[in-house]
Design an enzyme around this catalytic site. Structure first.
Site, short mmCIF file in Angstrom:
data_model
loop_
_atom_site.label_atom_id
_atom_site.label_comp_id
_atom_site.label_asym_id
_atom_site.label_seq_id
_atom_site.Cartn_x
_atom_site.Cartn_y
_atom_site.Cartn_z
N ARG A 71 -10.50 10.16 1.32
CA ARG A 71 -10.40 10.83 2.63
C ARG A 71 -11.45 11.91 2.74
O ARG A 71 -11.99 12.15 3.82
CB ARG A 71 -8.99 11.36 2.84
CG ARG A 71 -7.98 10.22 2.95
CD ARG A 71 -6.55 10.73 3.12
NE ARG A 71 -5.59 9.64 2.98
CZ ARG A 71 -4.28 9.81 2.89
NH1 ARG A 71 -3.77 11.02 2.93
NH2 ARG A 71 -3.48 8.77 2.78
N LYS A 85 0.86 -1.18 0.00
CA LYS A 85 0.00 0.00 0.00
C LYS A 85 0.90 1.23 0.00
O LYS A 85 1.66 1.46 0.94
CB LYS A 85 -0.92 0.00 1.21
CG LYS A 85 -1.81 1.23 1.26
CD LYS A 85 -2.82 1.17 2.38
CE LYS A 85 -3.68 2.41 2.39
NZ LYS A 85 -4.71 2.34 3.43
N TYR A 100 -14.77 1.01 -7.52
CA TYR A 100 -16.05 1.70 -7.33
C TYR A 100 -16.94 1.55 -8.56
O TYR A 100 -18.11 1.90 -8.50
CB TYR A 100 -15.79 3.18 -7.02
CG TYR A 100 -14.94 3.35 -5.78
CD1 TYR A 100 -15.49 3.20 -4.52
CD2 TYR A 100 -13.56 3.58 -5.87
CE1 TYR A 100 -14.70 3.30 -3.38
CE2 TYR A 100 -12.77 3.69 -4.75
CZ TYR A 100 -13.35 3.54 -3.50
OH TYR A 100 -12.57 3.62 -2.38
N SER A 130 -9.82 5.68 -5.17
CA SER A 130 -10.73 6.81 -5.41
C SER A 130 -10.18 7.79 -6.44
O SER A 130 -10.95 8.29 -7.26
CB SER A 130 -11.01 7.52 -4.09
OG SER A 130 -9.82 7.93 -3.46
N LYS A 163 1.34 9.94 5.85
CA LYS A 163 1.35 8.51 6.18
C LYS A 163 2.64 7.82 5.73
O LYS A 163 2.71 6.60 5.62
CB LYS A 163 0.11 7.84 5.57
CG LYS A 163 -1.22 8.40 6.12
CD LYS A 163 -2.44 7.54 5.77
CE LYS A 163 -3.70 8.07 6.45
NZ LYS A 163 -4.88 7.18 6.24
N LYS A 174 -2.00 -1.57 -3.97
CA LYS A 174 -2.86 -0.39 -3.96
C LYS A 174 -2.03 0.87 -4.04
O LYS A 174 -1.07 0.98 -3.27
CB LYS A 174 -3.67 -0.42 -2.66
CG LYS A 174 -4.51 0.80 -2.41
CD LYS A 174 -5.17 0.69 -1.06
CE LYS A 174 -6.00 1.92 -0.85
NZ LYS A 174 -6.60 1.93 0.47
N GLU A 229 7.63 -7.06 1.43
CA GLU A 229 6.37 -7.06 2.19
C GLU A 229 5.54 -8.30 1.86
O GLU A 229 4.89 -8.89 2.72
CB GLU A 229 5.55 -5.79 1.88
CG GLU A 229 6.09 -4.51 2.50
CD GLU A 229 5.74 -4.36 3.99
OE1 GLU A 229 5.17 -5.30 4.58
OE2 GLU A 229 6.06 -3.31 4.57
C1 PBG Z 1 -7.48 3.72 5.19
C2 PBG Z 1 -7.80 3.44 3.77
C3 PBG Z 1 -7.59 4.34 2.72
C4 PBG Z 1 -8.10 3.75 1.58
C5 PBG Z 1 -8.62 2.50 1.94
N1 PBG Z 1 -8.41 2.32 3.30
C6 PBG Z 1 -7.03 5.71 2.73
C7 PBG Z 1 -5.70 5.95 3.29
O1 PBG Z 1 -4.89 5.06 3.52
O2 PBG Z 1 -5.44 7.14 3.55
C8 PBG Z 1 -8.11 4.42 0.23
C9 PBG Z 1 -9.12 3.96 -0.75
C10 PBG Z 1 -9.32 4.85 -1.92
O3 PBG Z 1 -8.66 5.91 -2.10
O4 PBG Z 1 -10.19 4.52 -2.74
N2 PBG Z 1 -6.98 2.74 5.96
#
Ligand code: PBG
Length: 325
Positions: free
Chosen positions: A206, A196, A314, A275, A218, A249, A234
């Site tokens: 968010r 991730k 989505y 997203s 983060k 991701k 990982e």
């Molecule tokens: C948070 C989480 C995030 C997403 C899924 N779980 C956001 C982040 O890590 O800040 C993002 C999903 C997306 O952008 O569609 N644990």
């Protein structure tokens, strides 16, 4: 021209193209992420046009429609009211919380639908981080893992089929596996967010959940977009810790990582079309600049071709409904 080798022969008609097509995309490959909130309202999400924050009742309806179209699974993301957010994120393991109530409602209405939950603290954490934050602003790994165990157990008790830790703390897969097994949930799977990345593509998400970090970023837990070997490291760790499915991701900008993990493990690979990827397609289509259905087909096919067994998107319901290629 005397040309014994003519690749175009294999492209000359729809029938032959069907025969030689290498990648298949069906609704059965898709996982539908759904946002939920307290109360009876279904609220359109301004940062993600076409997406909605559903009431539990609305969720049951929407998930049922997607499932009827052949989508096998949903993954839930809650918006937690501000007054329930605390520095210890304790609301994440309350058995009467929004997520466990949503799981129970989904399993009662649609027993054949697989319910996946997000395991991370950010929706519950007044600091907006996936982990607990110390007084001097550090993200606390081991203390966070103890809370994630509680959160995963809470989801399992409510009937979740798969828990998906998205927090990127070290050691969480093994810890969650141990906690689940000890409580008798040997059958609950772990889909680990293995690679991730600390990505700007999460911005609209968010906004949808009001879950952006209050301070800092983060980058001490999510991965540097410049790194590839680290993703393979990982993956090896998550596999050894007992993950059932590994996730990459975002998806589109990280197809090389999907392909590398595909080659490095026998585990199923999931990819999350996040997203920001969704929004860029929606924005292009709203401007009349691209053909939305064709772009969605191509982006999802590309993610499958790279090696993803399943895709969180989505677009899942819309694609299953009318855009099947
Ligand atoms: C948070 C989480 C995030 C997403 C899924 N779980 C956001 C982040 O890590 O800040 C993002 C999903 C997306 O952008 O569609 N644990």
């Amino acid at each position: 021209m005397h040309l014994p080798i003519r690749p175009r022969r294999n492209r000359q008609s729809p029938a032959i193209r069907d025969l030689v097509r290498e990648t298949e995309l069906t609704p059965g490959h898709l996982i539908y992420p759904l946002f939920i909130q307290e109360g009876g309202e279904n609220t359109p999400i301004s940062s993600m046009p076409g997406c909605t924050r559903w009431s539990v009742e609305g969720l049951v309806q929407e998930a049922g429609e997607a499932h009827a179209l052949g989508v096998p699974a949903v993954v839930l993301f809650p918006r937690i009211p501000d007054q329930l957010k605390t520095r210890d994120a304790a609301a994440c393991h309350a058995d009467d919380g929004l997520v466990p109530r949503a799981i129970r409602a989904l399993k009662a209405a649609h027993p054949t639908l697989a319910v996946i939950t997000d395991v991370a603290l950010d929706p519950y954490n007044s600091d907006g981080h996936d982990g607990l934050v110390s007084d001097d602003g550090r993200i606390l790994n081991d203390e966070t893992v103890a809370v994630l165990q509680q959160q995963a157990l809470c989801h399992a008790r409510a009937g979740a089929d798969i828990v998906a830790p998205s927090d990127m703390m070290d050691g969480r897969v093994a810890a969650i596996r141990a906690a689940l097994d000890e409580a008798g949930f040997q059958g609950v799977s772990i889909m680990s967010y293995t690679a991730k990345y600390a990505s700007a593509y999460y911005g609209p998400f968010r906004g949808a959940l009001d879950s952006a970090p209050k301070a800092g970023d983060k980058k001490t837990y999510q991965m540097d977009p410049a790194n590839s070997r680290e993703a393979q490291r990982e993956a090896a760790i998550d596999e050894a810790e007992g993950a059932d499915i590994l996730m990459v991701k975002p998806a589109g900008p990280y197809l090389d990582i999907i392909a590398k993990l595909r080659a490095a493990t026998m585990l199923p690979i999931a990819a999350y079309q996040v997203s920001g990827e969704y929004l860029m397609i929606k924005a292009g289509a709203a401007g009349g600049w691209i053909d939305e259905a064709k772009i969605v087909n191509e982006s999802l096919t590309g993610i499958r071709r790279a090696g993803a067994d399943m895709i969180l998107t989505y677009f899942a319901k819309q694609w299953a409904k009318g855009w099947l290629s």
